[in-house]
Scaffold this motif. Structure first.
Motif, PDB file in Angstrom:
ATOM      1  N   ALA A 181       0.823  -1.207   0.000  1.00 47.69           N
ATOM      2  CA  ALA A 181       0.000   0.000   0.000  1.00 47.69           C
ATOM      3  C   ALA A 181       0.859   1.261   0.000  1.00 47.69           C
ATOM      4  O   ALA A 181       0.528   2.248  -0.674  1.00 47.69           O
ATOM      5  N   ARG A 182       1.972   1.255   0.737  1.00 50.39           N
ATOM      6  CA  ARG A 182       2.863   2.420   0.749  1.00 50.39           C
ATOM      7  C   ARG A 182       3.546   2.602  -0.601  1.00 50.39           C
ATOM      8  O   ARG A 182       3.903   3.723  -0.986  1.00 50.39           O
ATOM      9  N   LEU A 183       3.764   1.507  -1.321  1.00 51.79           N
ATOM     10  CA  LEU A 183       4.442   1.576  -2.613  1.00 51.79           C
ATOM     11  C   LEU A 183       3.523   2.050  -3.744  1.00 51.79           C
ATOM     12  O   LEU A 183       4.007   2.526  -4.770  1.00 51.79           O
ATOM     13  N   ILE A 184       2.216   1.928  -3.570  1.00 51.50           N
ATOM     14  CA  ILE A 184       1.282   2.237  -4.651  1.00 51.50           C
ATOM     15  C   ILE A 184       1.500   3.638  -5.232  1.00 51.50           C
ATOM     16  O   ILE A 184       1.549   3.801  -6.457  1.00 51.50           O
ATOM     17  N   PRO A 185       1.646   4.705  -4.421  1.00 56.82           N
ATOM     18  CA  PRO A 185       1.779   6.040  -5.026  1.00 56.82           C
ATOM     19  C   PRO A 185       3.155   6.336  -5.615  1.00 56.82           C
ATOM     20  O   PRO A 185       3.306   7.342  -6.314  1.00 56.82           O
ATOM     21  N   VAL A 186       4.168   5.507  -5.328  1.00 58.41           N
ATOM     22  CA  VAL A 186       5.535   5.905  -5.668  1.00 58.41           C
ATOM     23  C   VAL A 186       6.193   5.065  -6.762  1.00 58.41           C
ATOM     24  O   VAL A 186       7.264   5.430  -7.250  1.00 58.41           O
ATOM     25  N   THR A 187       5.592   3.956  -7.161  1.00 58.53           N
ATOM     26  CA  THR A 187       6.224   3.127  -8.185  1.00 58.53           C
ATOM     27  C   THR A 187       5.173   2.311  -8.923  1.00 58.53           C
ATOM     28  O   THR A 187       3.988   2.302  -8.539  1.00 58.53           O
ATOM     29  N   GLN A 188       5.597   1.617  -9.962  1.00 53.54           N
ATOM     30  CA  GLN A 188       4.685   0.766 -10.716  1.00 53.54           C
ATOM     31  C   GLN A 188       4.836  -0.690 -10.290  1.00 53.54           C
ATOM     32  O   GLN A 188       5.901  -1.117  -9.841  1.00 53.54           O
ATOM     33  N   PHE A 189       3.751  -1.441 -10.456  1.00 51.72           N
ATOM     34  CA  PHE A 189       3.693  -2.849 -10.099  1.00 51.72           C
ATOM     35  C   PHE A 189       3.568  -3.700 -11.367  1.00 51.72           C
ATOM     36  O   PHE A 189       3.064  -3.236 -12.394  1.00 51.72           O
ATOM     37  N   ALA A 190       3.997  -4.950 -11.260  1.00 50.22           N
ATOM     38  CA  ALA A 190       3.803  -5.905 -12.345  1.00 50.22           C
ATOM     39  C   ALA A 190       3.727  -7.306 -11.749  1.00 50.22           C
ATOM     40  O   ALA A 190       4.259  -7.570 -10.668  1.00 50.22           O
ATOM     41  N   ILE A 191       3.037  -8.191 -12.444  1.00 52.87           N
ATOM     42  CA  ILE A 191       3.005  -9.609 -12.097  1.00 52.87           C
ATOM     43  C   ILE A 191       3.312 -10.396 -13.359  1.00 52.87           C
ATOM     44  O   ILE A 191       2.648 -10.216 -14.388  1.00 52.87           O
ATOM     45  N   LEU A 192       4.337 -11.237 -13.309  1.00 52.67           N
ATOM     46  CA  LEU A 192       4.657 -12.069 -14.461  1.00 52.67           C
ATOM     47  C   LEU A 192       3.557 -13.119 -14.640  1.00 52.67           C
ATOM     48  O   LEU A 192       3.137 -13.748 -13.664  1.00 52.67           O
ATOM     49  N   PRO A 193       3.100 -13.340 -15.877  1.00 53.26           N
ATOM     50  CA  PRO A 193       1.971 -14.249 -16.102  1.00 53.26           C
ATOM     51  C   PRO A 193       2.371 -15.721 -16.116  1.00 53.26           C
ATOM     52  O   PRO A 193       1.865 -16.500 -16.923  1.00 53.26           O
ATOM     53  N   GLU A 194       3.291 -16.093 -15.242  1.00 52.21           N
ATOM     54  CA  GLU A 194       3.729 -17.478 -15.119  1.00 52.21           C
ATOM     55  C   GLU A 194       3.738 -17.878 -13.659  1.00 52.21           C
ATOM     56  O   GLU A 194       4.075 -17.074 -12.790  1.00 52.21           O
ATOM     57  N   ALA A 195       3.403 -19.130 -13.387  1.00 54.47           N
ATOM     58  CA  ALA A 195       3.470 -19.638 -12.020  1.00 54.47           C
ATOM     59  C   ALA A 195       4.906 -20.057 -11.731  1.00 54.47           C
ATOM     60  O   ALA A 195       5.341 -21.145 -12.094  1.00 54.47           O
ATOM     61  N   LEU A 196       5.653 -19.160 -11.090  1.00 52.29           N
ATOM     62  CA  LEU A 196       7.064 -19.400 -10.789  1.00 52.29           C
ATOM     63  C   LEU A 196       7.288 -19.605  -9.293  1.00 52.29           C
ATOM     64  O   LEU A 196       8.430 -19.626  -8.837  1.00 52.29           O
ATOM     65  N   PHE A 197       6.200 -19.791  -8.571  1.00 54.21           N
ATOM     66  CA  PHE A 197       6.282 -19.900  -7.120  1.00 54.21           C
ATOM     67  C   PHE A 197       5.227 -20.883  -6.639  1.00 54.21           C
ATOM     68  O   PHE A 197       4.086 -20.866  -7.111  1.00 54.21           O
ATOM     69  N   ILE A 198       5.597 -21.750  -5.692  1.00 48.83           N
ATOM     70  CA  ILE A 198       4.669 -22.733  -5.125  1.00 48.83           C
ATOM     71  C   ILE A 198       4.424 -22.373  -3.667  1.00 48.83           C
ATOM     72  O   ILE A 198       5.355 -22.285  -2.865  1.00 48.83           O
ATOM     73  N   TYR A 199       3.163 -22.160  -3.357  1.00 42.66           N
ATOM     74  CA  TYR A 199       2.754 -21.708  -2.027  1.00 42.66           C
ATOM     75  C   TYR A 199       2.241 -22.897  -1.220  1.00 42.66           C
ATOM     76  O   TYR A 199       1.379 -23.652  -1.676  1.00 42.66           O
ATOM     77  N   ARG A 200       2.766 -23.058  -0.012  1.00 39.70           N
ATOM     78  CA  ARG A 200       2.342 -24.146   0.860  1.00 39.70           C
ATOM     79  C   ARG A 200       1.133 -23.672   1.683  1.00 39.70           C
ATOM     80  O   ARG A 200       1.274 -22.966   2.674  1.00 39.70           O
ATOM     81  N   ASP A 201      -0.034 -24.058   1.261  1.00 42.23           N
ATOM     82  CA  ASP A 201      -1.269 -23.641   1.926  1.00 42.23           C
ATOM     83  C   ASP A 201      -1.715 -24.747   2.881  1.00 42.23           C
ATOM     84  O   ASP A 201      -2.159 -25.807   2.470  1.00 42.23           O
ATOM     85  N   TRP A 202      -1.565 -24.471   4.188  1.00 41.15           N
ATOM     86  CA  TRP A 202      -1.967 -25.457   5.188  1.00 41.15           C
ATOM     87  C   TRP A 202      -2.449 -24.740   6.433  1.00 41.15           C
ATOM     88  O   TRP A 202      -2.390 -23.510   6.533  1.00 41.15           O
ATOM     89  N   GLU A 203      -2.968 -25.492   7.403  1.00 42.10           N
ATOM     90  CA  GLU A 203      -3.615 -24.882   8.547  1.00 42.10           C
ATOM     91  C   GLU A 203      -2.648 -24.083   9.422  1.00 42.10           C
ATOM     92  O   GLU A 203      -3.063 -23.265  10.238  1.00 42.10           O
ATOM     93  N   GLY A 204      -1.343 -24.300   9.256  1.00 41.88           N
ATOM     94  CA  GLY A 204      -0.365 -23.562  10.046  1.00 41.88           C
ATOM     95  C   GLY A 204       0.014 -22.220   9.473  1.00 41.88           C
ATOM     96  O   GLY A 204       0.770 -21.469  10.098  1.00 41.88           O
ATOM     97  N   ASN A 205      -0.475 -21.870   8.282  1.00 39.39           N
ATOM     98  CA  ASN A 205      -0.158 -20.579   7.682  1.00 39.39           C
ATOM     99  C   ASN A 205      -0.664 -19.424   8.539  1.00 39.39           C
ATOM    100  O   ASN A 205      -1.708 -19.519   9.184  1.00 39.39           O
TER     101      ASN A 205
END
Length: 284
Positions: A181-205
């Motif tokens: 949120a602090r970065l929104i006014p000061v720079t641009q954002f991008a998301i690469l359209p590839e799944a390059l990261f695997i997120y471990r979604d479990w009850e301990g998150n």
């Protein structure tokens, strides 16, 4: 000086998950990085044993004398970093081998962008959720909820330093959302359209264990985002209105298959109601 500093706080991490996370970083096809691992005074001795079992010279290991919490730990890693780019990494997730090379290549080619994430794949179900890839669409998304995967991101260090932006303890455990949120006014954002990261979604998150605290923090974050970005806030509100077609007297009717975060709708003056559109006459 390395091009990239990898920032990974660890605390009570399961040894097998920590090894998977570390192996995924050390297996990157892009090799010009320092791997900063900060033990936030974990009472689990296995954490230190796992890290010290590696001999890769790119690993820089440190241990806090007292527990600083996630925001304090992340800020200490920022202070330790020497790289031009900062690659965020969590202690139980997996970065695919080409993550760094593709993010570095993108940032080199787009100096106006200060933060680039990737699509992520859930470890348990293997699903990849679509995300917007352009600056304005990402920022509109962030106006409503934090759907940019923090540990998939690479940031331009100079942007954080120039604007004095750091992780904020008052918003923990949503410190990543406040940083975005602090970065929104000061720079641009991008998301690469590839799944390059695997997120471990479990009850301990953290997102599961501290869901109420994250929701409370989001209210404060939305307050300053709305103040600092009134145009984007209005665009996000209009987008939500278009997405759900129609609002009558502040009601939005959702089918049982649709999910939502109640707090998001309340922020835009909308009260979610389960049912079909035909039920509006009965509700009213």
């Amino acid at each position: 000086m390395p091009r990239v500093s990898v920032l990974m706080p660890v605390y009570n991490t399961k040894p097998d998950q920590l090894r998977e996370a570390m192996d995924s970083i050390l297996s990157q096809t892009f090799t010009d990085f320092e791997f900063l691992i900060l033990n936030d005074c974990s009472p689990n001795a296995d954490v230190e044993e796992v890290v010290k079992s590696y001999t890769d010279p790119r690993i820089v290991y440190a241990r806090n004398e007292r527990n600083l919490g996630i925001s304090g730990a992340r800020n200490r890693l920022l202070d330790m970093a020497q790289g031009e780019y900062l690659a965020v990494m969590d202690h139980d997730d997996i970065s695919l081998p080409e993550r760094f090379v593709k993010q570095v290549t993108f940032l080199d080619a787009h100096p106006e962008v200060g933060i680039v994430g990737t699509l992520t794949k859930g470890m348990s179900k293997g699903t990849v959720k679509p995300r917007p890839t352009t600056d304005v669409e990402i920022k509109k998304m962030l106006m409503a909820h934090c759907n940019l995967s923090h540990p998939s991101c690479m940031l331009r260090a100079s942007v954080l330093k120039e604007h004095g932006i750091r992780y904020e303890e008052m918003f923990s455990p949503a410190e990543d959302y406040s940083l975005f949120a602090r970065l929104i006014p000061v720079t641009q954002f991008a998301i690469l359209p590839e799944a390059l990261f695997i997120y471990r979604d479990w009850e301990g998150n953290t997102s599961h264990k501290q869901a109420k605290k994250m929701e409370a923090a989001a209210y404060g974050i939305h307050a300053f985002m709305r103040r600092d970005n009134p145009e984007l806030w209005a665009m996000a509100q209009a987008h939500i209105m278009r997405k759900w077609r129609y609002r009558l007297f502040g009601l939005v009717v959702l089918s049982k298959e649709q999910t939502f975060r109640e707090s998001k709708w309340k922020l835009f003056g909308v009260l979610p109601v389960w049912g079909k559109k035909e039920a509006l006459t009965k509700i009213l």
